[in-house]
Design an enzyme around this catalytic site. Structure first.
Site, short mmCIF file in Angstrom:
data_model
loop_
_atom_site.label_atom_id
_atom_site.label_comp_id
_atom_site.label_asym_id
_atom_site.label_seq_id
_atom_site.Cartn_x
_atom_site.Cartn_y
_atom_site.Cartn_z
N ASN A 1 -10.73 -3.05 -6.52
CA ASN A 1 -9.87 -2.10 -7.26
C ASN A 1 -10.42 -1.73 -8.64
O ASN A 1 -9.94 -0.78 -9.27
CB ASN A 1 -8.44 -2.64 -7.40
CG ASN A 1 -7.62 -2.53 -6.12
OD1 ASN A 1 -6.68 -3.28 -5.90
ND2 ASN A 1 -7.97 -1.58 -5.25
N ASP B 1 0.84 -1.20 0.00
CA ASP B 1 0.00 0.00 0.00
C ASP B 1 0.87 1.26 0.00
O ASP B 1 2.00 1.23 0.49
CB ASP B 1 -0.90 -0.02 1.25
CG ASP B 1 -2.04 1.00 1.14
OD1 ASP B 1 -2.32 1.47 0.02
OD2 ASP B 1 -2.63 1.33 2.19
C1 FPP Z 1 -1.81 0.14 -3.36
O1 FPP Z 1 -1.41 1.48 -3.44
C2 FPP Z 1 -1.24 -0.66 -4.42
C3 FPP Z 1 -1.94 -1.28 -5.40
C4 FPP Z 1 -3.40 -1.21 -5.47
C5 FPP Z 1 -1.30 -2.04 -6.47
C6 FPP Z 1 0.00 -2.72 -6.20
C7 FPP Z 1 0.60 -3.09 -7.50
C8 FPP Z 1 1.92 -3.03 -7.85
C9 FPP Z 1 2.99 -2.68 -6.91
C10 FPP Z 1 2.35 -3.32 -9.25
C11 FPP Z 1 2.11 -4.67 -9.83
C12 FPP Z 1 2.32 -5.82 -8.95
C13 FPP Z 1 3.08 -6.95 -9.20
C14 FPP Z 1 2.99 -8.08 -8.23
C15 FPP Z 1 3.97 -7.12 -10.34
P1 FPP Z 1 -2.51 2.65 -3.54
O2 FPP Z 1 -2.63 3.03 -4.97
O3 FPP Z 1 -3.78 2.20 -2.90
O4 FPP Z 1 -1.79 3.75 -2.69
P2 FPP Z 1 -2.48 4.93 -1.83
O5 FPP Z 1 -3.23 4.24 -0.72
O6 FPP Z 1 -1.31 5.72 -1.34
O7 FPP Z 1 -3.37 5.69 -2.76
#
Ligand code: FPP
Length: 261
Positions: free
Chosen positions: A85, A37
């Site tokens: 998501n 996150d």
């Molecule tokens: C949460 O951050 C993260 C995600 C929803 C996606 C995670 C995906 C990756 C790191 C890339 C692809 C993964 C792999 C395994 C290759 P957020 O966007 O919710 O952050 P925020 O809470 O700060 O808005």
């Protein structure tokens, strides 16, 4: 695996080396699950579009996968995309899927070199055909590997998984009297895998966000303020060391307390 294996990739005299030397290889978590996150916040801090946070997060994925495999962790599960998501802007969803496909294509050699088997958990049938093709290719190319199992949770929801497991148990004709926790777990996406011993969440939020709800019943939770794109080997080692200091009781009492009764 071993201290030698992990030290191989660490600069001598570094803080990471000191952390690695503290790890007890006899009491490693069998399964580590991670809620990645903070990508959006990382990007916002740099006045960049959110997708740049996801892009930067790939480097953290690499670090965690390699460090876990070198440590000798049996199963690593990363939460890449939840059933919720899809509510994000289409461009962000599209970019996440593109990053995932690219990651799989570029990392296959590394996964194979590290004897890592790749798997996907989630409602995969709802994913686009191009994503499914890439996932299938990744699973096929690493199917013979015998080292760490690397699960990516994609279109994953803990409640959805429990509903899917219940449906499968009914379809398999399991009689109500036969259904206990052990039998039920055979219908989960993670059937046959150890439950997570350690659940890591980045960016400081104290939530489990519908992740592996059944499986984390007794997991130790470790939360760090570090945003996912900044998460590296050091943080994983810190999490494992913190886990190794925990007193796990599974609802029971400490052996010493039991003796004094
Ligand atoms: C949460 O951050 C993260 C995600 C929803 C996606 C995670 C995906 C990756 C790191 C890339 C692809 C993964 C792999 C395994 C290759 P957020 O966007 O919710 O952050 P925020 O809470 O700060 O808005």
């Amino acid at each position: 695996m071993s201290l030698e294996q992990i030290l191989e990739g660490i600069p001598r005299g570094s803080a990471d080396e000191a952390l690695a030397r503290e790890v007890n290889f006899e009491t490693l978590p069998a399964h580590i699950a991670v809620i990645m996150d903070g990508n959006g916040r990382w990007a916002a801090q740099r006045h960049l579009p959110r997708v740049e946070g996801h892009r930067a997060g790939i480097e953290s994925v690499r670090a965690v996968v390699e460090t876990s495999a070198r440590l000798g962790i049996r199963v690593l599960t990363l939460y890449a995309f939840s059933v919720e998501n899809w509510k994000r802007p289409a461009a962000e969803v599209g970019m996440l899927m593109t990053l995932l496909k690219r990651y799989l294509r570029l990392e296959l050699d590394t996964l194979n070199r590290n004897n890592i088997r790749f798997a996907v958990i989630g409602r995969t049938d709802e994913l686009a055909p191009d994503v499914l093709d890439e996932l299938a290719a990744g699973q096929e190319a690493t199917a013979q590997n015998t080292g760490m199992l690397f699960n990516i949770a994609l279109n994953y929801g803990g409640r959805a998984e429990i509903v899917d497991a219940a449906r499968r148990a009914i379809e398999a004709g399991v009689a109500p009297a036969e259904l206990d926790e052990r039998r039920f777990s055979e219908f989960l996406y993670t059937a046959g895998q150890p439950d997570p011993d350690l659940l890591i969440r980045t960016s400081g939020e104290m939530r489990v966000s519908n992740f592996l709800l059944w499986q984390i019943a007794y997991a130790e939770i470790w939360v760090t303020d570090t945003l996912w794109p900044d998460f590296r080997r050091r943080h994983l080692l810190e999490a494992v060391l913190a886990y190794q200091k925990r007193d796990r009781r599974y609802g029971g009492i400490k052996p010493a307390a039991a003796l004094s009764r």
